[in-house]
Design an enzyme around this catalytic site. Structure first.
Site, PDB file in Angstrom:
ATOM      1  N   CYS A   2      34.635  11.820   3.342  1.00 51.45           N
ATOM      2  CA  CYS A   2      35.316  12.446   2.090  1.00 51.45           C
ATOM      3  C   CYS A   2      34.461  12.154   0.642  1.00 51.45           C
ATOM      4  O   CYS A   2      33.762  10.998   0.659  1.00 51.45           O
ATOM      5  CB  CYS A   2      36.546  12.236   1.804  1.00 51.45           C
ATOM      6  SG  CYS A   2      37.513  12.757   3.610  1.00 51.45           S
ATOM      7  N   ARG A  27      29.839  15.918   0.585  1.00 50.68           N
ATOM      8  CA  ARG A  27      30.457  14.683   1.473  1.00 50.68           C
ATOM      9  C   ARG A  27      31.544  15.643   2.391  1.00 50.68           C
ATOM     10  O   ARG A  27      32.138  15.102   3.265  1.00 50.68           O
ATOM     11  CB  ARG A  27      30.875  13.787   0.797  1.00 50.68           C
ATOM     12  CG  ARG A  27      29.876  12.848  -0.060  1.00 50.68           C
ATOM     13  CD  ARG A  27      30.396  11.634  -0.829  1.00 50.68           C
ATOM     14  NE  ARG A  27      30.966  10.765   0.039  1.00 50.68           N
ATOM     15  CZ  ARG A  27      30.087   9.939   0.622  1.00 50.68           C
ATOM     16  NH1 ARG A  27      28.834   9.619   0.295  1.00 50.68           N
ATOM     17  NH2 ARG A  27      30.578   8.913   1.356  1.00 50.68           N
ATOM     18  N   TRP A  75      36.921  15.934   4.111  1.00 50.40           N
ATOM     19  CA  TRP A  75      36.282  16.749   5.254  1.00 50.40           C
ATOM     20  C   TRP A  75      37.330  16.160   6.503  1.00 50.40           C
ATOM     21  O   TRP A  75      37.554  14.960   6.784  1.00 50.40           O
ATOM     22  CB  TRP A  75      34.869  16.042   5.507  1.00 50.40           C
ATOM     23  CG  TRP A  75      34.302  16.389   6.856  1.00 50.40           C
ATOM     24  CD1 TRP A  75      33.534  17.510   7.170  1.00 50.40           C
ATOM     25  CD2 TRP A  75      34.419  15.614   8.324  1.00 50.40           C
ATOM     26  NE1 TRP A  75      32.943  17.896   8.280  1.00 50.40           N
ATOM     27  CE2 TRP A  75      33.384  16.663   9.056  1.00 50.40           C
ATOM     28  CE3 TRP A  75      34.824  14.619   8.668  1.00 50.40           C
ATOM     29  CZ2 TRP A  75      33.236  16.392  10.472  1.00 50.40           C
ATOM     30  CZ3 TRP A  75      34.666  14.319  10.157  1.00 50.40           C
ATOM     31  CH2 TRP A  75      34.018  15.178  10.956  1.00 50.40           C
ATOM     32  N   ASN A  99      38.794   7.642   1.800  1.00 49.54           N
ATOM     33  CA  ASN A  99      37.559   8.323   2.578  1.00 49.54           C
ATOM     34  C   ASN A  99      37.606   7.374   3.702  1.00 49.54           C
ATOM     35  O   ASN A  99      37.317   5.900   3.658  1.00 49.54           O
ATOM     36  CB  ASN A  99      36.242   8.147   1.833  1.00 49.54           C
ATOM     37  CG  ASN A  99      35.106   8.472   2.713  1.00 49.54           C
ATOM     38  OD1 ASN A  99      35.278   9.102   3.966  1.00 49.54           O
ATOM     39  ND2 ASN A  99      33.956   7.965   2.336  1.00 49.54           N
ATOM     40  N   GLY A 100      37.790   7.811   4.991  1.00 48.61           N
ATOM     41  CA  GLY A 100      37.486   6.859   6.237  1.00 48.61           C
ATOM     42  C   GLY A 100      38.820   7.091   7.286  1.00 48.61           C
ATOM     43  O   GLY A 100      39.228   8.184   6.988  1.00 48.61           O
ATOM     44  N   GLU A 481      13.969  18.659  15.702  1.00 47.24           N
ATOM     45  CA  GLU A 481      14.524  18.847  14.216  1.00 47.24           C
ATOM     46  C   GLU A 481      14.630  20.225  13.662  1.00 47.24           C
ATOM     47  O   GLU A 481      15.390  20.649  13.372  1.00 47.24           O
ATOM     48  CB  GLU A 481      13.664  17.985  13.491  1.00 47.24           C
ATOM     49  CG  GLU A 481      13.934  18.271  11.904  1.00 47.24           C
ATOM     50  CD  GLU A 481      15.358  17.859  11.506  1.00 47.24           C
ATOM     51  OE1 GLU A 481      16.159  17.308  12.241  1.00 47.24           O
ATOM     52  OE2 GLU A 481      15.828  18.326  10.395  1.00 47.24           O
ATOM     53  N   LYS A 485      17.857  22.009  12.454  1.00 53.20           N
ATOM     54  CA  LYS A 485      17.934  22.974  11.115  1.00 53.20           C
ATOM     55  C   LYS A 485      18.552  24.190  11.082  1.00 53.20           C
ATOM     56  O   LYS A 485      19.378  24.684  10.358  1.00 53.20           O
ATOM     57  CB  LYS A 485      16.555  23.035  10.510  1.00 53.20           C
ATOM     58  CG  LYS A 485      16.049  21.749   9.683  1.00 53.20           C
ATOM     59  CD  LYS A 485      16.796  21.260   8.597  1.00 53.20           C
ATOM     60  CE  LYS A 485      18.033  20.364   8.650  1.00 53.20           C
ATOM     61  NZ  LYS A 485      17.954  19.237   9.481  1.00 53.20           N
ATOM     62  N   GLU A 488      22.387  24.153  12.645  1.00 54.56           N
ATOM     63  CA  GLU A 488      23.681  23.483  11.696  1.00 54.56           C
ATOM     64  C   GLU A 488      23.979  24.464  10.487  1.00 54.56           C
ATOM     65  O   GLU A 488      24.986  24.040   9.797  1.00 54.56           O
ATOM     66  CB  GLU A 488      23.310  22.053  11.151  1.00 54.56           C
ATOM     67  CG  GLU A 488      22.097  21.708  10.285  1.00 54.56           C
ATOM     68  CD  GLU A 488      21.888  20.624   9.949  1.00 54.56           C
ATOM     69  OE1 GLU A 488      22.937  19.962   9.882  1.00 54.56           O
ATOM     70  OE2 GLU A 488      21.049  19.849   9.819  1.00 54.56           O
ATOM     71  N   HIS A 504      11.278  25.342  34.467  1.00 52.49           N
ATOM     72  CA  HIS A 504      12.011  24.769  35.638  1.00 52.49           C
ATOM     73  C   HIS A 504      13.638  25.135  35.202  1.00 52.49           C
ATOM     74  O   HIS A 504      14.375  24.250  35.595  1.00 52.49           O
ATOM     75  CB  HIS A 504      11.815  23.178  35.428  1.00 52.49           C
ATOM     76  CG  HIS A 504      10.432  22.898  35.886  1.00 52.49           C
ATOM     77  ND1 HIS A 504       9.873  22.973  37.124  1.00 52.49           N
ATOM     78  CD2 HIS A 504       9.451  22.538  35.152  1.00 52.49           C
ATOM     79  CE1 HIS A 504       8.613  22.431  37.161  1.00 52.49           C
ATOM     80  NE2 HIS A 504       8.140  22.357  35.811  1.00 52.49           N
ATOM     81  N   LYS A 603      27.986  15.548   4.555  1.00 56.42           N
ATOM     82  CA  LYS A 603      26.577  14.873   4.449  1.00 56.42           C
ATOM     83  C   LYS A 603      26.575  13.431   5.108  1.00 56.42           C
ATOM     84  O   LYS A 603      25.405  13.157   5.550  1.00 56.42           O
ATOM     85  CB  LYS A 603      26.328  14.833   2.852  1.00 56.42           C
ATOM     86  CG  LYS A 603      24.778  14.311   2.628  1.00 56.42           C
ATOM     87  CD  LYS A 603      23.748  15.073   3.173  1.00 56.42           C
ATOM     88  CE  LYS A 603      22.381  14.562   2.883  1.00 56.42           C
ATOM     89  NZ  LYS A 603      21.246  15.253   3.419  1.00 56.42           N
TER      90      LYS A 603
HETATM   91  C1  AGP Z   1      20.895  16.568   9.427  1.00 54.69           C
HETATM   92  O1  AGP Z   1      20.685  17.949   8.800  1.00 54.69           O
HETATM   93  C2  AGP Z   1      22.635  16.248   9.318  1.00 54.69           C
HETATM   94  N1  AGP Z   1      22.939  16.327   7.975  1.00 54.69           N
HETATM   95  C3  AGP Z   1      22.855  15.017  10.203  1.00 54.69           C
HETATM   96  O2  AGP Z   1      22.266  15.072  11.150  1.00 54.69           O
HETATM   97  C4  AGP Z   1      22.407  13.906   9.575  1.00 54.69           C
HETATM   98  O3  AGP Z   1      20.892  13.699   9.660  1.00 54.69           O
HETATM   99  C5  AGP Z   1      23.036  12.448  10.156  1.00 54.69           C
HETATM  100  O4  AGP Z   1      24.365  12.713  10.228  1.00 54.69           O
HETATM  101  C6  AGP Z   1      22.554  11.123   9.676  1.00 54.69           C
HETATM  102  O5  AGP Z   1      22.773  10.881   8.722  1.00 54.69           O
HETATM  103  P1  AGP Z   1      22.010   9.660   7.779  1.00 54.69           P
HETATM  104  O6  AGP Z   1      20.487   9.899   7.943  1.00 54.69           O
HETATM  105  O7  AGP Z   1      22.595   9.624   6.577  1.00 54.69           O
HETATM  106  O8  AGP Z   1      22.414   8.478   8.564  1.00 54.69           O
END
Ligand code: AGP
Length: 608
Positions: A2, A27, A75, A99-100, A481, A485, A488, A504, A603
């Site tokens: 959050c 966040r 979040w 937050n937590g 990756e 992308k 997500e 396979h 994030k």
């Molecule tokens: C990637 O697009 C995502 N936002 C997520 O996978 C992110 O890379 C992951 O949570 C790791 O975050 P960090 O690099 O801040 O540790």
């Protein structure tokens, strides 16, 4: 994960809080709220709502003579998305943002018989009730905080108001990030990160864990749990407000995709001396690279996929064993590392709890831990033996882009340094590779020019249910990756697959129109790759080919060909990454989605 903010001072608090929350929305953005004192009267007002910060603005007072308050964008972890579960939570004299995760909230509820005071489904409200329980005993905020954190197990960044203390804010953290700032002309702030108050001040400090912080318009007091005064270590942010704004782009993600060439240049330049890799400015001596028997790279999500590329690259060039561990897996497996192992921890935010805890575990086995982090003074940066900061500037979009490519570039440089230290690379070979790396930002600019062509081809993807990214060697790692992308931010199920493995089993999923992004840049396996592509094309897949070929018009191979500038095979990862990011971005936008704030995501994942 959050976003929290607190402010007390001379400015109108409601605007400071809501503007700050809008910069923290990356966040978490499923609900938002503020709690504030009006005109320093001993009464807490609360405005909160499910929805985004813009929805919160609409329920707030149009005129609000407040100069002290706390704010939160959520979040959801415990309890669904609802106005009742939105923060701040008020119990008795206490209003709390958090937050937590309070892991033992149920036990606390029972131990202190708090059940009748709770309205929501959240763990945070239990925290508010616990603070109120202690505060009602002696009306001492710091004493109440000390007693409450002694009971709480879990991660927290708390912002707290006590109703009979208008103008004052209290804060305390454990694991979850929190920074604080004070300017005599403006007032005092706490926040999850500096983006929340960067327009007001660029001098801040990281709140130490378990330090009790008291904010007032006249200053900030910091003390440990025993009441000993602590002197904050102030730092200055090395970027300005525009870096935390869209600068005319429709989304942060597109802006950050375009920032990559500059981000890579800013990141690698301080680590190159006389054409060779040099980490002395980061305080990493040559000795750190000597006698390394193996390397373990630990991360999550995109950072982990950057690690996959780094690992493949280092193994290809050095023949050094490199293992990539998903942080949440590493934590519960038996680590096969010791004093001769190098552990590289990768994290954009430097606050991902799984990665932080994995680092803490790795440190029990080796004192060669080095983190690659984008946020200065973040937890992972502070707890690793060494840190190499990437200089990408703040990455606001939830979908990581520039952080990924600067992480890869940094791992390439670390690989060159490891090669020199182990005698696996001669100086000339290292110089050649460093020169190739330095040339990549310009080639990425060339690829960014394909933006409209990519936008056009994604119109063929927006109705897909599944998509596949296939490649061999490094291309397969980049494909991982690429798939993330897409899925997500467009919600299309996407999977990366080793091209030689498709037949396979998984090829049974290929049918007419299924998008397949085929990456064919590794020349030793190029012909094999083209054969694999023909296999999916023969089953009517919609194939987008990414390769160094000047032009491929053969309909038995692809529907669309994206030709990338001819650079050494391993360095094509930077060009391919840009194209995969653009594919994900324009597919998301083409579906009418918000790529900056994809559903269910945040994030920085500071909960396990
Ligand atoms: C990637 O697009 C995502 N936002 C997520 O996978 C992110 O890379 C992951 O949570 C790791 O975050 P960090 O690099 O801040 O540790």
């Amino acid at each position: 994960m959050c976003g929290i903010i607190g402010y007390t001072g001379k400015l109108e608090a409601q605007n400071v809080l809501i503007d700050g929350l809008s910069r923290l929305e990356y966040r978490g953005y499923d609900s938002a709220g503020i709690a504030y004192f009006r005109e320093n009267i001993a009464h807490i007002s609360i405005r909160k709502t499910a929805g985004k910060v813009k929805d919160l603005r609409s329920v707030c007072d149009k005129v609000n003579p407040s100069t002290c308050g706390i704010g939160h964008t959520r979040w959801a972890t415990h309890g669904g998305v609802s106005t009742t579960n939105a923060h701040p939570h008020r119990v008795g004299q206490v209003a709390l943002i958090h937050n937590g995760i309070i892991e033992n909230y149920a036990a606390i509820t029972e131990k202190f018989n708090l059940g009748d005071e709770l309205q929501s489904e959240t763990d945070t409200e239990v925290g508010a009730a616990l603070l109120n329980h202690f505060y009602s005993q002696d009306h001492d905020p710091k004493s109440a905080i000390r007693k409450a954190v002694a009971e709480i197990k879990g991660s927290f960044a708390f912002g707290i108001l006590f109703e009979d203390r208008p103008g004052e804010i209290y804060a305390v953290r454990n694991v979850s990030p929190m920074v604080a700032a004070y300017d005599p002309e403006i007032g005092a702030f706490i926040a999850s990160d500096v983006t929340a108050f960067i327009e007001h001040t660029n001098r801040y400090f990281v709140v130490p864990e378990y330090a009790v912080v008291a904010l007032s318009p006249n200053g900030i007091e910091v003390e440990d749990l025993k009441g000993q005064k602590l002197t904050p270590e102030f730092m200055t942010v090395d970027w300005d407000l525009t870096a935390a704004e869209k600068d005319g782009y429709p989304h942060f993600m597109l802006k950050e995709i375009h920032e990559q060439p500059a981000a890579i240049t800013q990141t690698i330049t301080p680590r190159i001396a006389d054409g060779l890799p040099d980490f002395s400015q980061d305080g990493v001596s040559d000795a750190f690279f000597e006698g390394v028997r193996d390397v373990t790279i630990i991360a999550c999500g995109t950072a982990m996929y950057a690690g996959m590329v780094g690992a493949e690259f280092i193994q290809n060039h050095l023949g050094l064993p490199v293992t990539v561990s998903i942080a949440s897996e590493f934590r519960y497996a038996r680590p096969v590392i010791d004093k001769d192992s190098m552990v590289i921890v990768v994290s954009q935010s430097g606050e991902t709890i799984d990665t932080l805890e994995a680092l803490r575990l790795a440190k029990k086995y080796t004192d060669r831990t080095l983190s690659i982090v984008n946020v200065k003074a973040s937890s992972i940066a502070r707890e690793s033996h060494y840190v190499v900061y990437t200089h990408a500037g703040p990455e606001i979009a939830v979908a990581s882009t520039k952080a990924y490519t600067v992480q890869v570039a940094t791992m390439f440089l670390l690989g060159f340094k490891l090669g020199l230290a182990s005698g696996r690379l001669t100086e000339d070979e290292a110089r050649d590779r460093v020169a190739a790396l330095k040339a990549m930002p310009a080639h990425m600019e060339e690829v960014l020019a394909y933006e409209n062509q990519v936008k056009e081809l994604t119109s063929r993807m927006i109705n897909a249910h599944d998509a596949f990214y296939i490649g061999r060697g490094l291309d397969y790692r980049v494909a991982m990756e690429g798939a993330l992308k897409l899925k997500e931010i467009s919600y299309i199920h996407a999977e990366a697959y080793a091209a030689g493995e498709l037949k396979h089993g998984t090829i049974s999923l290929i049918e007419k129109g299924v998008p397949v992004i085929a990456i064919a840049n590794q020349q030793p396996v190029y012909e094999k790759m083209i054969s694999n592509i023909r296999e999916v094309k023969a089953r009517d897949a919609f194939v987008i080919l990414i390769s160094k070929d000047k032009a491929v018009h053969d309909p038995s191979i692809c529907n669309v060909h994206l030709s990338i500038p001819d650079v050494p095979d391993d360095f094509t990862v930077f060009e391919t990454a840009v194209l995969c990011q653009l594919i994900g971005y324009y597919t998301s936008v083409g579906k009418g989605l918000d790529p900056d704030q994809p559903r269910n995501l945040a994030k920085s994942v500071t909960v396990e």
